[in-house]
Design an enzyme around this catalytic site. Structure first.
Site, short mmCIF file in Angstrom:
data_model
loop_
_atom_site.label_atom_id
_atom_site.label_comp_id
_atom_site.label_asym_id
_atom_site.label_seq_id
_atom_site.Cartn_x
_atom_site.Cartn_y
_atom_site.Cartn_z
CE LYS A 69 -4.01 -2.03 2.32
NZ LYS A 69 -5.07 -1.77 3.32
CG ASP A 105 -7.95 0.61 3.76
OD1 ASP A 105 -8.72 -0.27 3.31
OD2 ASP A 105 -6.71 0.54 3.65
#
Ligand code: ATR
Length: 274
Positions: A69, A105
Site C-alpha cells: 500500500k 480504507d
C-alpha cells in the site's frame, strides 16, 4: 462489437488468504457483470512492472494489499487526498495507461460504523494501535469531525509519530500502560491492533471505565466476535465487527472498475465468510 470483459485484481504478498476475490466475485455474479477479479501474488520488487503490465493488458484496475500500500502511493500517476494524507493506496483505477490511486480504507471504516453503529457521539475516540490500519482510521475520525482522539500503542514512539504525522490539535497520545484510565469519557473505542486475531493473544483491557453509551469496534474480523467485542457486549455496549470495513472499502473500487455501485448485504457477508 460487444464490450470486452472487464478485469480487476488484488496484488499482495502473500495474497492467497485475501477475501477480495470472493467479495468482488460475489458482486460480479450477483449483478450479472461480464468481468473477473483475480488474486495475483506479487513480490515487492515486481510491483511496479506488474502494475504496468496490467494496465497494458487493459485491466480496469486493482487493489493493493500487504505489503504494497505504501509503495503503491509512489507508483501511481495521481493520488486522491485520502491516500496522500494516509500515505497508502489500496485502490487503483487504470485509465488510458495512467494509474489513479485512492485509499478507501477510511471510507470503509466509517461507512461500517454509520451503517451498523446506530447513533454514536463524535465526542472522543480512543484508538488502540498505531500501524497502517490506525493511520487510515485516525484520518477517518478527523474527517468525521471527532472532537478529540487519543492514540495508545505498545510502542509509544509509533503512537507519537502517528499523532505528529497528522499534526492536528484534536490528537493526543496515551501510554499503553494507562489505556484503561483513558477509557473515561470515550464515546468510540477502536481496536486496530492484531490482538484478538486467531492465533494471537487477546487484548488485555478491562472495560470498567468505559461509559455505557460508548460504541466499540474492532478491525479484526477473524473471529468476527473478538474477545474485546464479546466483553463489550457483555457489558451492554453496542458493537460493530470488523468485517463491514472490508466490505465497504471495496464498494468504490467495484463501482469504478465495473460501472455499478454494489450493495453491502447480509448475503454478501455470508458469502465472504463461507
Ligand atoms: P497494520 O499495518 O495492519 O496496522 P502493524 O503495523 O503491524 O499492522 O500494526 C500492528 C499493531 O498491533 C501495532 O500497533 C502493534 O503495536 P507495536 O507498534 O507496539 O508493534 C500492535 N500489536 C501487535 N502485537 C501486539 C501485542 N502483543 N501487544 C500490543 N500491541 C500489539
Amino acid at each position: 462489437m460487444p464490450n470486452p470483459s472487464k478485469k480487476a485484481a488484488v496484488l499482495g504478498y502473500p495474497v492467497s488468504h485475501s477475501r477480495s476475490p470472493r467479495l468482488h466475485g460475489y458482486w460480479l455474479k450477483h449483478y450479472g457483470i461480464d468481468g473477473s477479479y483475480e488474486a495475483i501474488e506479487t513480490p515487492p520488487e515486481k510491483l511496479s512492472e506488474t502494475l504496468k503490465s496490467l494496465a497494458q493488458q487493459g485491466f480496469a484496475g486493482c487493489n493493493l494489499t500487504l505489503p504494497h500500500k505504501e509503495e503503491g502511493l509512489k507508483l501511481v500517476d495521481q493520488a486522491d487526498a485520502a491516500s496522500r494524507v494516509i500515505g497508502a493506496v489500496n485502490t487503483i483505477v487504470m485509465k488510458n495507461g495512467a494509474l489513479l490511486g485512492s485509499n478507501t480504507d477510511a471510507y470503509g471504516f466509517m461507512e461500517n460504523l454509520r451503517q451498523n453503529g446506530g447513533a454514536f457521539s463524535r465526542e472522543r475516540a480512543l484508538v488502540l494501535g498505531a500501524g497502517g490500519a490506525a493511520r487510515a482510521i485516525v484520518y477517518a475520525l478527523l474527517e468525521e469531525g471527532f472532537e478529540s482522539i487519543a492514540i495508545t500503542n505498545r510502542t509509544a514512539g509509533r503512537a507519537d509519530a502517528l499523532a505528529e504525522h497528522f499534526a492536528d490539535n484534536r490528537l493526543e497520545t496515551v501510554a499503553w500502560e494507562k489505556r484503561e484510565k483513558a477509557l473515561q469519557g470515550v464515546s468510540l473505542l477502536v481496536n486496530t491492533t492484531s490482538l484478538g486475531l486467531h492465533g494471537q493473544p487477546p487484548l488485555e483491557l478491562s472495560l470498567n471505565g468505559l461509559p455505557r453509551e460508548a460504541l466499540v469496534t474492532d478491525i479484526v474480523y477473524s473471529p468476527l466476535q473478538t474477545p474485546l467485542l464479546q466483553a463489550a457486549l457483555e457489558k451492554g455496549h453496542r458493537t460493530v465487527d470488523g468485517l463491514g470495513m472490508l466490505l465497504y472499502q471495496a464498494v468504490p473500487g467495484f463501482e469504478a472498475w465495473f460501472g455499478k455501485r454494489p450493495q453491502v448485504t447480509l448475503q454478501l457477508r455470508e458469502a465472504v465468510l463461507a
